[in-house]
Design a protein around this motif. Structure first.
Motif, PDB file in Angstrom:
ATOM      1  N   VAL A 225       0.836  -1.204   0.000  1.00  6.49           N
ATOM      2  CA  VAL A 225       0.000   0.000   0.000  1.00  6.49           C
ATOM      3  C   VAL A 225       0.874   1.259   0.000  1.00  6.49           C
ATOM      4  CG1 VAL A 225      -2.074  -0.986   1.104  1.00  6.49           C
ATOM      5  CG2 VAL A 225      -0.342   0.097   2.522  1.00  6.49           C
ATOM      6  N   SER A 226       2.121   1.124   0.463  1.00  5.82           N
ATOM      7  CA  SER A 226       3.005   2.297   0.549  1.00  5.82           C
ATOM      8  C   SER A 226       3.011   3.087  -0.753  1.00  5.82           C
ATOM      9  CB  SER A 226       4.446   1.877   0.845  1.00  5.82           C
ATOM     10  OG  SER A 226       4.519   1.173   2.046  1.00  5.82           O
ATOM     11  N   LYS A 227       3.164   2.388  -1.866  1.00  5.15           N
ATOM     12  CA  LYS A 227       3.288   3.089  -3.142  1.00  5.15           C
ATOM     13  C   LYS A 227       1.975   3.126  -3.914  1.00  5.15           C
ATOM     14  CE  LYS A 227       7.375   3.328  -1.788  1.00  5.15           C
ATOM     15  NZ  LYS A 227       8.361   4.378  -1.683  1.00  5.15           N
ATOM     16  N   CYS A 228       1.103   2.180  -3.629  1.00  8.58           N
ATOM     17  CA  CYS A 228      -0.181   2.172  -4.339  1.00  8.58           C
ATOM     18  C   CYS A 228      -1.042   3.336  -3.869  1.00  8.58           C
ATOM     19  CB  CYS A 228      -0.875   0.839  -4.097  1.00  8.58           C
ATOM     20  SG  CYS A 228      -2.565   0.798  -4.728  1.00  8.58           S
ATOM     21  N   THR A 229      -1.293   3.442  -2.579  1.00  4.24           N
ATOM     22  CA  THR A 229      -2.215   4.477  -2.075  1.00  4.24           C
ATOM     23  C   THR A 229      -1.491   5.595  -1.332  1.00  4.24           C
ATOM     24  OG1 THR A 229      -2.527   3.497   0.118  1.00  4.24           O
ATOM     25  CG2 THR A 229      -3.901   2.644  -1.661  1.00  4.24           C
ATOM     26  N   GLY A 230      -0.206   5.358  -0.995  1.00  6.29           N
ATOM     27  CA  GLY A 230       0.571   6.348  -0.245  1.00  6.29           C
ATOM     28  C   GLY A 230       0.564   6.124   1.262  1.00  6.29           C
ATOM     29  N   HIS A 231      -0.026   5.010   1.720  1.00  7.12           N
ATOM     30  CA  HIS A 231      -0.098   4.790   3.176  1.00  7.12           C
ATOM     31  C   HIS A 231       1.100   3.985   3.681  1.00  7.12           C
ATOM     32  CE1 HIS A 231      -4.109   6.131   2.160  1.00  7.12           C
ATOM     33  NE2 HIS A 231      -4.211   6.510   3.424  1.00  7.12           N
ATOM     34  N   ALA A 232       2.285   4.564   3.492  1.00 10.98           N
ATOM     35  CA  ALA A 232       3.518   3.865   3.889  1.00 10.98           C
ATOM     36  C   ALA A 232       3.560   3.634   5.397  1.00 10.98           C
ATOM     37  CB  ALA A 232       4.730   4.669   3.432  1.00 10.98           C
ATOM     38  N   GLY A 233       2.968   4.563   6.145  1.00 16.22           N
ATOM     39  CA  GLY A 233       3.011   4.464   7.602  1.00 16.22           C
ATOM     40  C   GLY A 233       2.205   3.298   8.161  1.00 16.22           C
ATOM     41  N   SER A 234       1.287   2.760   7.388  1.00 20.99           N
ATOM     42  CA  SER A 234       0.502   1.617   7.884  1.00 20.99           C
ATOM     43  C   SER A 234       1.297   0.320   7.804  1.00 20.99           C
ATOM     44  CB  SER A 234      -0.801   1.466   7.092  1.00 20.99           C
ATOM     45  OG  SER A 234      -1.664   2.525   7.430  1.00 20.99           O
ATOM     46  N   ARG A 235       2.355   0.313   6.991  1.00 23.16           N
ATOM     47  CA  ARG A 235       3.265  -0.814   6.848  1.00 23.16           C
ATOM     48  C   ARG A 235       2.555  -2.098   6.417  1.00 23.16           C
ATOM     49  NH1 ARG A 235       6.206   0.373   5.040  1.00 23.16           N
ATOM     50  NH2 ARG A 235       7.830  -1.122   5.550  1.00 23.16           N
ATOM     51  N   ILE A 236       1.785  -2.021   5.372  1.00 25.08           N
ATOM     52  CA  ILE A 236       1.113  -3.227   4.884  1.00 25.08           C
ATOM     53  C   ILE A 236       1.524  -3.524   3.436  1.00 25.08           C
ATOM     54  CG2 ILE A 236      -1.140  -4.233   4.231  1.00 25.08           C
ATOM     55  CD1 ILE A 236      -0.680  -4.310   7.233  1.00 25.08           C
ATOM     56  N   GLY A 237       2.001  -4.756   3.242  1.00 24.82           N
ATOM     57  CA  GLY A 237       2.281  -5.241   1.894  1.00 24.82           C
ATOM     58  C   GLY A 237       1.651  -6.614   1.753  1.00 24.82           C
ATOM     59  N   TRP A 238       1.580  -7.105   0.506  1.00 22.05           N
ATOM     60  CA  TRP A 238       1.087  -8.465   0.324  1.00 22.05           C
ATOM     61  C   TRP A 238       1.853  -9.156  -0.790  1.00 22.05           C
ATOM     62  CZ3 TRP A 238      -1.627  -4.102  -1.091  1.00 22.05           C
ATOM     63  CH2 TRP A 238      -2.045  -3.989  -2.419  1.00 22.05           C
ATOM     64  N   ALA A 239       1.975 -10.464  -0.635  1.00 22.57           N
ATOM     65  CA  ALA A 239       2.636 -11.270  -1.657  1.00 22.57           C
ATOM     66  C   ALA A 239       1.586 -12.169  -2.294  1.00 22.57           C
ATOM     67  CB  ALA A 239       3.726 -12.121  -1.024  1.00 22.57           C
ATOM     68  N   LEU A 240       1.692 -12.349  -3.623  1.00 16.02           N
ATOM     69  CA  LEU A 240       0.867 -13.320  -4.337  1.00 16.02           C
ATOM     70  C   LEU A 240       1.811 -14.454  -4.724  1.00 16.02           C
ATOM     71  CD1 LEU A 240      -1.201 -10.904  -6.649  1.00 16.02           C
ATOM     72  CD2 LEU A 240      -1.753 -11.717  -4.343  1.00 16.02           C
ATOM     73  N   VAL A 241       1.523 -15.638  -4.196  1.00 17.95           N
ATOM     74  CA  VAL A 241       2.492 -16.742  -4.291  1.00 17.95           C
ATOM     75  C   VAL A 241       1.818 -17.980  -4.887  1.00 17.95           C
ATOM     76  CG1 VAL A 241       4.157 -18.108  -2.963  1.00 17.95           C
ATOM     77  CG2 VAL A 241       3.488 -15.844  -2.138  1.00 17.95           C
ATOM     78  N   LYS A 242       2.424 -18.522  -5.956  1.00 17.53           N
ATOM     79  CA  LYS A 242       1.810 -19.694  -6.614  1.00 17.53           C
ATOM     80  C   LYS A 242       2.018 -20.974  -5.824  1.00 17.53           C
ATOM     81  CE  LYS A 242       1.429 -18.593 -11.468  1.00 17.53           C
ATOM     82  NZ  LYS A 242       2.121 -18.491 -12.732  1.00 17.53           N
ATOM     83  N   ASP A 243       3.223 -21.157  -5.339  1.00 16.36           N
ATOM     84  CA  ASP A 243       3.578 -22.428  -4.718  1.00 16.36           C
ATOM     85  C   ASP A 243       3.142 -22.462  -3.245  1.00 16.36           C
ATOM     86  OD1 ASP A 243       5.967 -24.779  -5.206  1.00 16.36           O
ATOM     87  OD2 ASP A 243       5.426 -24.258  -3.148  1.00 16.36           O
ATOM     88  N   LYS A 244       2.350 -23.468  -2.899  1.00 17.82           N
ATOM     89  CA  LYS A 244       1.811 -23.545  -1.547  1.00 17.82           C
ATOM     90  C   LYS A 244       2.911 -23.652  -0.492  1.00 17.82           C
ATOM     91  CE  LYS A 244      -1.751 -25.913   1.045  1.00 17.82           C
ATOM     92  NZ  LYS A 244      -2.757 -26.955   1.061  1.00 17.82           N
ATOM     93  N   GLU A 245       3.945 -24.444  -0.788  1.00 17.07           N
ATOM     94  CA  GLU A 245       5.018 -24.627   0.201  1.00 17.07           C
ATOM     95  C   GLU A 245       5.790 -23.328   0.426  1.00 17.07           C
ATOM     96  OE1 GLU A 245       5.219 -27.255   2.167  1.00 17.07           O
ATOM     97  OE2 GLU A 245       3.426 -27.820   1.052  1.00 17.07           O
TER      98      GLU A 245
END
Ligand SMILES: Cc1ncc(COP(=O)(O)O)c(C=O)c1O
Length: 402
Positions: A225-245
């Motif tokens: 979200v830091s660069k998408c919406t500008g809310h860097a202070g909330s410290r939220i990111g997400w990963a999209l991961v194909k492999d379950k392990e």
């Protein structure tokens, strides 16, 4: 000399403390003094403040004292500390923008994508390997990768520099940042090896920065979200991961590192992402439209000043069809990547520091000091001051016959 400048001089480069101090002074005086040191070293995304101010209470989150007490969010989810509201809004936004393929991917939430990057290094390396796995990225690469990779001197992975120069037949992890920080170009992996694993950092793959030409569909993609919406202070990111392990190992890393991710921040991020998605469905206040307009104006003004002063050059970006806007658009990156056009190669960072502009030298990105990176994401008045100073440099240069 104000304290903020003293800090800058003591450290020899900008510090977060000096920025905070300067900002405190500025917020008290309201107006940025014309002789302020302006810190454009960090990509601190404050330029979206007016948009969010305008949104008023639409994004206010109220969390009562009895809420969010548990460590757990959803024990049926592989990422057990991921809030269901955030999952819903991440999915909705990716569907709307069509910048990433979300089906077939697990979502792992992190304290910023910086934590997810470390979780990914852990997950992609092997505890049984005799040697740490080499971590590479093509120059110019995002300056934090090297520092973060080597910080704990891990026995699992180690920084091995420029991916273009990587010759080893050993397994490796290649970091691909697209659009790239610092130069704003769309990138692909540069090593064609069989033992490679890829991390795609897509922090800037949003329509206000770059044309969205295709939904990215990689094994491991990082967003924030830091660069998408500008809310860097909330410290939220997400990963999209194909492999379950891999997703499980990343989740384990975050469990051991911080026992999950702040629920309060996740709920706030969900609310903000919801507001962005809602805005895309109306004819006014579309967040990405607003962001693109702001960035386009800034780039136009910067190019005009740089063109006149003749001291630097800027990259040129191709026009491409953006599926989100349904028209041909150009990239307006979050950073300006300047190259000195002076005959003698110069330490451009020091040169600009003498004009009270703090930037980040090319040497932090694996190239030389004739390059430097300037954040395009600060407040309007800071950006105005930057342009004013760059313009004055040119007029002084002309006076001196340079
Ligand atoms: C390419 C890239 N990835 C990740 C980050 C850090 O993101 P976060 O604030 O989510 O840790 C940045 C911040 O500048 C960045 O430029």
């Amino acid at each position: 000399m104000p304290d903020s400048e003293q800090v800058v001089h003591i450290n020899g480069h900008s510090s977060l403390f000096s920025v905070a101090l300067q900002e405190k002074q500025n917020s008290m005086t309201k107006k940025l003094p014309s002789d302020s040191v302006i810190n454009l070293d960090h990509g601190d995304p404050k330029m979206f403040e007016p948009y969010w101010q305008k949104m008023g209470d639409k994004c206010t989150v109220v969390i009562s004292g009895w809420q969010s007490l548990s460590y757990f969010s959803d024990i049926t989810n592989l990422c057990w500390f991921l809030e269901p509201e955030l999952v819903e809004e991440i999915r909705r936004l990716h569907h709307l923008v069509a910048n990433a393929e979300i089906e077939g991917h697990y979502i792992v939430v992190g304290t910023g994508s910086t934590q997810l990057f470390q979780a990914a290094l852990y997950a992609l390396s092997s505890p049984d390997s005799a040697e740490p796995i080499n971590v590479v990225s093509a120059v110019p690469y995002y300056s934090s990768y090297q520092a973060v990779t080597d910080f704990l001197r891990s026995g699992l992975y180690r920084w091995a520099g420029d991916a273009y120069k990587y010759k080893g037949d050993q397994p490796y992890i290649e970091l691909v940042t697209s659009p790239n920080n610092p130069d704003g170009f769309i990138r692909e992996a540069v090593i064609n090896g069989s033992g490679g694993k890829l991390i795609h950092d897509l922090a800037y793959y949003w329509p206000h920065y770059t044309p969205i030409t295709t939904p990215a569909d990689h094994d491991l993609m990082l967003f924030t979200v830091s660069k998408c919406t500008g809310h860097a202070g909330s410290r939220i990111g997400w990963a999209l991961v194909k492999d379950k392990e891999v997703a499980k190992k990343m989740t384990k890393f975050i469990e051991l590192n911080t026992i999950g991710v702040s629920k309060d921040s996740q709920l706030r991020a969900a609310k903000i992402l919801k507001a962005v998605s809602d805005s895309c469905r109306q004819d006014y206040d579309n967040f990405f439209d607003y962001g693109r307009g702001l960035m386009a104006k800034r780039w136009e003004r910067l190019r005009s000043v740089i063109g006149r002063n003749g001291l630097f050059s800027l990259p040129e970006y191709p026009m491409e069809f953006c599926n989100f806007f349904g028209e041909l658009t150009e990239a307006h990156p979050a950073f300006a990547w300047l190259k000195s056009e002076e005959e003698e190669s110069k330490d451009t960072e020091s040169f600009l520091r003498a004009h009270k502009i703090l930037t980040r030298s090319g040497k932090h990105f694996g190239v030389d000091t004739t390059y430097l990176r300037i954040s395009m994401l600060d407040r309007e008045e800071t950006f105005d001051l930057l342009l004013q100073r760059l313009s004055n440099m040119s007029s002084k240069g002309r006076e001196n016959g340079a």
